[in-house]
Write an enzyme that holds these catalytic residues in place. Sequence first.
Site, short mmCIF file in Angstrom:
data_model
loop_
_atom_site.label_atom_id
_atom_site.label_comp_id
_atom_site.label_asym_id
_atom_site.label_seq_id
_atom_site.Cartn_x
_atom_site.Cartn_y
_atom_site.Cartn_z
N LYS A 38 52.67 28.24 30.96
CA LYS A 38 51.53 28.99 30.05
C LYS A 38 52.48 29.51 28.86
O LYS A 38 51.87 29.63 27.89
CB LYS A 38 50.52 29.94 30.66
CG LYS A 38 49.49 29.10 31.63
CD LYS A 38 48.58 30.22 32.31
CE LYS A 38 47.80 29.35 32.88
NZ LYS A 38 46.93 28.75 31.88
N ALA A 40 55.42 28.93 27.65
CA ALA A 40 56.00 27.93 26.53
C ALA A 40 54.73 27.26 25.81
O ALA A 40 54.67 27.15 24.63
CB ALA A 40 56.68 26.77 27.46
N THR A 199 36.94 33.14 26.16
CA THR A 199 36.75 31.45 26.12
C THR A 199 35.55 30.88 26.94
O THR A 199 35.62 31.15 28.21
CB THR A 199 38.18 30.82 26.14
OG1 THR A 199 38.51 30.95 27.53
CG2 THR A 199 39.27 31.15 25.38
N ASP A 225 41.05 15.45 27.43
CA ASP A 225 41.64 16.30 28.68
C ASP A 225 41.76 17.78 28.02
O ASP A 225 42.44 18.12 26.89
CB ASP A 225 43.17 15.81 28.71
CG ASP A 225 43.93 16.53 29.59
OD1 ASP A 225 43.33 17.34 30.16
OD2 ASP A 225 45.23 15.95 29.92
N ASP A 231 45.46 27.42 26.50
CA ASP A 231 46.66 28.01 26.04
C ASP A 231 46.98 27.63 24.47
O ASP A 231 47.49 28.89 23.70
CB ASP A 231 47.85 27.21 26.80
CG ASP A 231 48.33 27.66 28.16
OD1 ASP A 231 47.80 28.60 28.36
OD2 ASP A 231 48.71 26.68 28.97
N GLY A 264 47.15 15.39 27.88
CA GLY A 264 48.34 16.40 28.19
C GLY A 264 48.14 17.87 27.57
O GLY A 264 47.27 17.98 26.76
#
Length: 280
Positions: A38, A40, A199, A225, A231, A264
Site C-alpha cells: 500500500k 508504494a 471512500t 479491476d 491506494d 492490476g
Amino acid sequence: SVVVVGSVNLDAVTVCERFPQPGETVTGVSVAFGQGGKGANQARSAARAGASTVFAGAVGEDAAAETVLGSLAAAGVDVSLVARVTGSTGFANVTVDATGENHIVVVPGANGSVTVGEATRAAIADADVLLLQLEIPLPAVIDAARAAREAGTVVLLNPSPVQALPDRLVDLLDAVIVNREEEKALAEVVERVPYVVTTLGGDGARAAGSDGTVEAPGFVVEVVDTTGAGDAFAGALAAHWDLPPAERLLRANAAGALTATAAGAAAAPTGAEIDAFLSE
Ligand code: ADP
C-alpha cells in the site's frame, strides 16, 4: 510535497486452470510481476498525480528490490530514503484459477524492519503531507506521525489493514482515509479524528470535517479491476491536499475510478490523465 512511510512488495500473479492439490504440481498459463504494498502504491499515485513524492520504507538484499525500486523511480518517486535490510523484499504470491478464485501468500519481509531514522524525520519535516498505512510496524507509523506533528506536517492515515489504533497514534492524526468497512470497524477512532475521508466504492467518496461535508458522487466507468483503486485515491488526495476540499476529493475520486478501469494495482493515473477524464 508528500512523504509516504510504508510498505513495498513485489507481486507475482500466476494464472492456472485449477489449483494444485497439496503435493501436486500443475502447469500454469501465465505469470506477471507487478508492484504492490500500500505504501508504494500510494506513493506512486501521489507522484503520478503531480506531487513531489518521497517514499521511505525498506527492501531486502535480493533481485526483487531492484524491480520495486525501479518501478517507484519510473513513477517519479524519490527512493533515496529506502533502507536496504538483510532478508527478502516484501513479496505477494498470488495464484488465480480459471474461475477467478485466488490463493495469496504475503511475506512482509523487509517491511517488518521499517524504522524512522534521522533522514526520514528530516524529509517528513520538510514535506507538506505525510501519508501512512498499517503494513509496517506500528512503532514506525507512530514515530513518523510524531515527527510530522512536531514539524507541522499534515498527517494522513489510511488504516489498512484495519487494526486497533492506540490513542497516542490517533491523537497525532489530522485525517483518516477509510473505506466503508474501516469506517465501521474504527467508529470510535473516526469520531476523534478532525477530518474523515470515506471512500464509497462505485458511489464515490465523502469528506467530513469541522468546516462541513463535501461529497463526490461515483463516476460511471467500465470496471476491470478495483485492486489498487483505494491506494490511487489516497495518493491523489495527499498530492492535492493544498486544493479546496471539494476539488481534491473530486480529483482523488477520478484517480480511484480511472484505476478501476485498468487491470492490476499499478495503474494510478497521471495529473494530465485526471484532467482529461474530468473534462470529458
Ligand atoms: P477500497 O478498494 O480501499 O475498499 P473503495 O472500494 O471505496 O476502496 O474504492 C476507492 C475509490 O476507488 C472510490 O472512492 C472510487 O473513487 C474508486 N472506485 C472504486 N470502485 C469503483 C467503481 N466501481 N466505480 C467507480 N469508481 C470506483
